[in-house]
Write an enzyme that holds these catalytic residues in place. Structure first.
Site, mmCIF file in Angstrom:
data_model
loop_
_atom_site.group_PDB
_atom_site.id
_atom_site.type_symbol
_atom_site.label_atom_id
_atom_site.label_comp_id
_atom_site.label_asym_id
_atom_site.label_seq_id
_atom_site.Cartn_x
_atom_site.Cartn_y
_atom_site.Cartn_z
ATOM 1 C CE LYS A 211 -3.598 2.280 2.587
ATOM 2 N NZ LYS A 211 -4.443 2.300 3.764
ATOM 3 C CD GLU A 217 9.418 -6.082 6.688
ATOM 4 O OE1 GLU A 217 9.142 -4.962 6.190
ATOM 5 O OE2 GLU A 217 9.269 -6.338 7.894
ATOM 6 N N GLY A 270 -4.549 -2.313 5.186
ATOM 7 C CA GLY A 270 -3.810 -3.448 4.627
ATOM 8 C C GLY A 270 -4.436 -4.784 4.981
ATOM 9 N NE ARG A 271 -5.883 -4.263 11.250
ATOM 10 C CZ ARG A 271 -5.290 -3.082 11.363
ATOM 11 N NH1 ARG A 271 -4.176 -2.836 10.689
ATOM 12 N NH2 ARG A 271 -5.799 -2.134 12.128
ATOM 13 C CD GLU A 356 -1.015 -4.684 11.555
ATOM 14 O OE1 GLU A 356 -1.690 -4.450 10.535
ATOM 15 O OE2 GLU A 356 0.178 -5.005 11.506
ATOM 16 C CG HIS A 387 -2.047 -35.447 16.284
ATOM 17 N ND1 HIS A 387 -2.097 -36.696 16.859
ATOM 18 C CD2 HIS A 387 -3.103 -35.395 15.425
ATOM 19 C CE1 HIS A 387 -3.098 -37.385 16.350
ATOM 20 N NE2 HIS A 387 -3.733 -36.606 15.476
ATOM 21 C CE LYS A 508 5.953 -0.883 9.453
ATOM 22 N NZ LYS A 508 4.960 -0.169 8.679
HETATM 23 O O1 F6P Z 1 2.625 -4.446 9.846
HETATM 24 C C1 F6P Z 1 2.394 -3.118 9.580
HETATM 25 C C2 F6P Z 1 1.790 -2.907 8.214
HETATM 26 O O2 F6P Z 1 1.648 -1.542 8.033
HETATM 27 C C3 F6P Z 1 0.461 -3.621 8.012
HETATM 28 O O3 F6P Z 1 -0.618 -2.950 8.529
HETATM 29 C C4 F6P Z 1 0.421 -3.773 6.541
HETATM 30 O O4 F6P Z 1 -0.493 -4.756 6.157
HETATM 31 C C5 F6P Z 1 1.857 -4.171 6.263
HETATM 32 O O5 F6P Z 1 2.621 -3.412 7.176
HETATM 33 C C6 F6P Z 1 2.327 -3.932 4.860
HETATM 34 O O6 F6P Z 1 2.227 -2.589 4.508
HETATM 35 P P1 F6P Z 1 2.326 -2.142 3.004
HETATM 36 O O7 F6P Z 1 1.207 -2.761 2.257
HETATM 37 O O8 F6P Z 1 2.271 -0.648 3.021
HETATM 38 O O9 F6P Z 1 3.657 -2.634 2.465
#
Ligand code: F6P
Length: 546
Positions: A211, A217, A270-271, A356, A387, A508
């Site tokens: 987003k 990452e 995002g979620r 979250e 299990h 972060k």
């Molecule tokens: O974990 C934090 C967060 O901001 C989530 O809410 C989101 O889903 C994820 O990182 C990824 O964010 P983005 O889609 O901006 O890369």
């Protein structure tokens, strides 16, 4: 048990009534409740679309439901839902709407944000996704060498990963076997190297789902994947890069063509973003029609949430039960166990949705919450979980509510040997958890006296069973919306903002600073002594001077 009355979430009378009710019904077991009501198993259930949600094995009575419904009314939870779906800025700390329901509204619906109908853009993005997915599925989407694209590598993390990966695995039986859709989320380079290892860059499309288009990452993985493409194909790899993002300008700077950039509206968290462009990989795998069926399933539950009375409203009840458990009964976790190997991503997906959203210690207004908020959410598939952790569910020192999800028809059952036994296990676990086995019953079954205590099951362990006919795209969409909405309902009841996630920011920011310190001579480190020492040791182990 917890000082819930007088909170700035209001509902004081209803909270107090629930506490009194808890005290009055203390000592009443699920056995007692079932003995007193022969119809309990049929009556204490709700139908949500294709889902039969049996909550009869929860520690609730008609009176509990009516008191929870009073709470919902006093807190105006239906009003909160209405405002959310109408595009009001219910995400107050980020000053945004939380309009994931618009992403699955039928074309032609009007949903206004600041007076502008957002649906034409939603429909346009969905149609563009469908065009790309169709051309990929028909072999017409080609890379720079002219060969058809046959693989998608979807990069993203959190909400830009868990939902699409979960749904792609869930619907794998409907996927086109000639299209290889893979996911990478972990910052560990081992994952992306394994994911890319046996792929041909000439036939691969890298879909960058972020987003913000700034998440460490995802951006590191995107750079690795772009370098992998360039190494093999030369500098012009734009035919191999796509993006799902709200930051379309950053995607363009990265070298992604507008034709392969799909906008994520900033009013989708995002979620909650599975029905958005982050689902392009899923859509390519199962086809646009099946993807739209999933959206229709979500919409069906959105409608149910918006229209069903509280006492027969599935997502509202599940959210209220989460509140009942956590705030009034004092349980601290919730296990989710789908009896479907293809739903192996469901508990991790819901873990983010719930934790979250609900892991907050201040109210939306900024004051302290009056009691505990979201539970620890965890789980895995049945019967594997049986299990691993069911021992604790049956005989641990405290009750842990569990959701058991199953399907009448299998997605595959070679030689017809599996499915009946799989579902027998689900039903058996729910029964054993609720009713247990008393010491007398254990002794009567021939248990040696020295083992009676060990072989006694206290029972009275709460569970909800969700039974659906089959794992179709629509049913998956219904499950997703059911779990999203229960989370929002619980968040609204606790008076917190279920749509922000400020708690992820500090780590972060520190990681960005420490990444620089690990890479270059950091000089004098200014962290605490433990962090300073860990950074120095890491650098020594890597052969850098101290
Ligand atoms: O974990 C934090 C967060 O901001 C989530 O809410 C989101 O889903 C994820 O990182 C990824 O964010 P983005 O889609 O901006 O890369």
């Amino acid at each position: 048990m917890f000082p819930v009355t007088g909170s700035d979430t209001n509902g004081g009378n209803a909270w107090a009534a629930l506490e009194r009710h808890r005290d009055e019904r203390a000592g009443t077991s699920l056995r007692d409740l079932f003995d007193a009501d022969a119809d309990r198993g049929e009556r204490l259930a709700v139908t949500v679309g294709d889902l039969w949600v049996d909550y009869s094995k929860q520690p609730v009575t008609d009176e509990t439901i009516s008191l929870l419904a009073d709470l919902a009314v006093q807190l105006d939870l239906p009003g909160f839902v209405d405002r959310m779906m109408a595009g009001e800025r219910v995400n107050t700390t980020e000053d945004r709407p939380a309009l994931h329901t618009a992403l699955r509204s039928p074309a032609g619906t009007r949903v206004l944000v600041d007076g502008t109908d957002v649906m034409p853009r939603v429909t346009e993005t969905l149609d563009r996704m469908a065009e790309v997915a169709d051309s990929l599925r028909s072999g017409q989407l080609t890379g720079v060498t002219g060969r058809p694209i046959t693989s998608i590598v979807s990069l993203g993390i959190g909400g830009s990963h868990l939902g699409p990966a979960m749904a792609t695995s869930a619907l794998t039986h409907l996927a086109d076997p000639t299209i290889d859709v893979r996911f990478a989320s972990n910052l560990d380079g081992a994952e992306i190297s394994t994911v890319l290892a046996d792929l041909d860059p000439a036939t691969t499309l890298v879909l960058i789902c972020s987003k913000t288009f700034t998440t460490m990452e995802t951006m590191v993985a995107a750079e690795t994947a772009r370098a992998w493409l360039v190494d093999d194909l030369g500098s012009d790899v734009s035919a191999h890069l796509a993006a799902a993002t709200a930051a379309t300008d950053l995607a363009e700077k990265f070298g992604i063509s507008p034709d392969l950039t799909f906008a994520l509206p900033d009013w989708v968290g995002g979620r909650f973003s599975l029905p958005s462009a982050v689902g392009l990989g899923l859509m390519a795998a199962i086809g646009p029609d099946a993807f739209r069926e999933m959206l229709a399933g979500m919409h069906l539950v959105d409608d149910h949430l918006a229209s069903a009375p509280v006492h027969s409203n599935g997502p509202m009840l599940l959210g209220l039960f989460d509140v009942w458990h956590r705030t009034i009964l004092g349980t601290s976790s919730l296990a989710v166990v789908p009896y479907s190997s293809q739903l192996d991503g469901f508990a991790p997906w819901f873990q983010q949705v719930s934790m979250e959203s609900l892991g907050k210690r201040v109210t939306a207004g900024g004051g302290p919450v009056a009691g505990p908020t979201g539970p620890v959410v965890w789980g895995s598939t049945g019967t594997d979980g049986q299990h691993a952790f069911f021992q604790m569910l049956h005989q641990g020192t405290e009750p842990i509510p569990v959701d058991l999800i199953g399907f009448a028809r299998p997605t595959a059952d070679p030689y017809m040997a599996h499915h009946g036994r799989l579902m027998a296990n689900l039903f058996a676990q729910a029964e054993a958890l609720a009713f247990g086995m008393s010491a007398e019953e254990a002794a009567a079954a021939g248990t040696p006296s020295r083992l009676v205590a060990h072989r006694t099951f206290p029972g009275n362990r709460p569970s909800t069973t969700i039974l659906a006919p089959e794992l179709t795209p629509s049913v998956l969409g219904q499950l997703v919306a059911l779990y999203e909405h229960r989370t929002v309902v619980a968040g609204a009841a606790w008076g917190i903002n279920p749509f922000d996630q400020w708690g992820v920011e500090l780590g972060k920011t520190l990681a960005v600073r420490i990444a620089d310190e690990l890479a270059d001579d950091p000089g004098d480190l200014a962290h605490d002594s433990s962090t300073n020492s860990l950074i120095s040791r890491y650098r020594q182990l890597r052969g850098h001077s101290a």
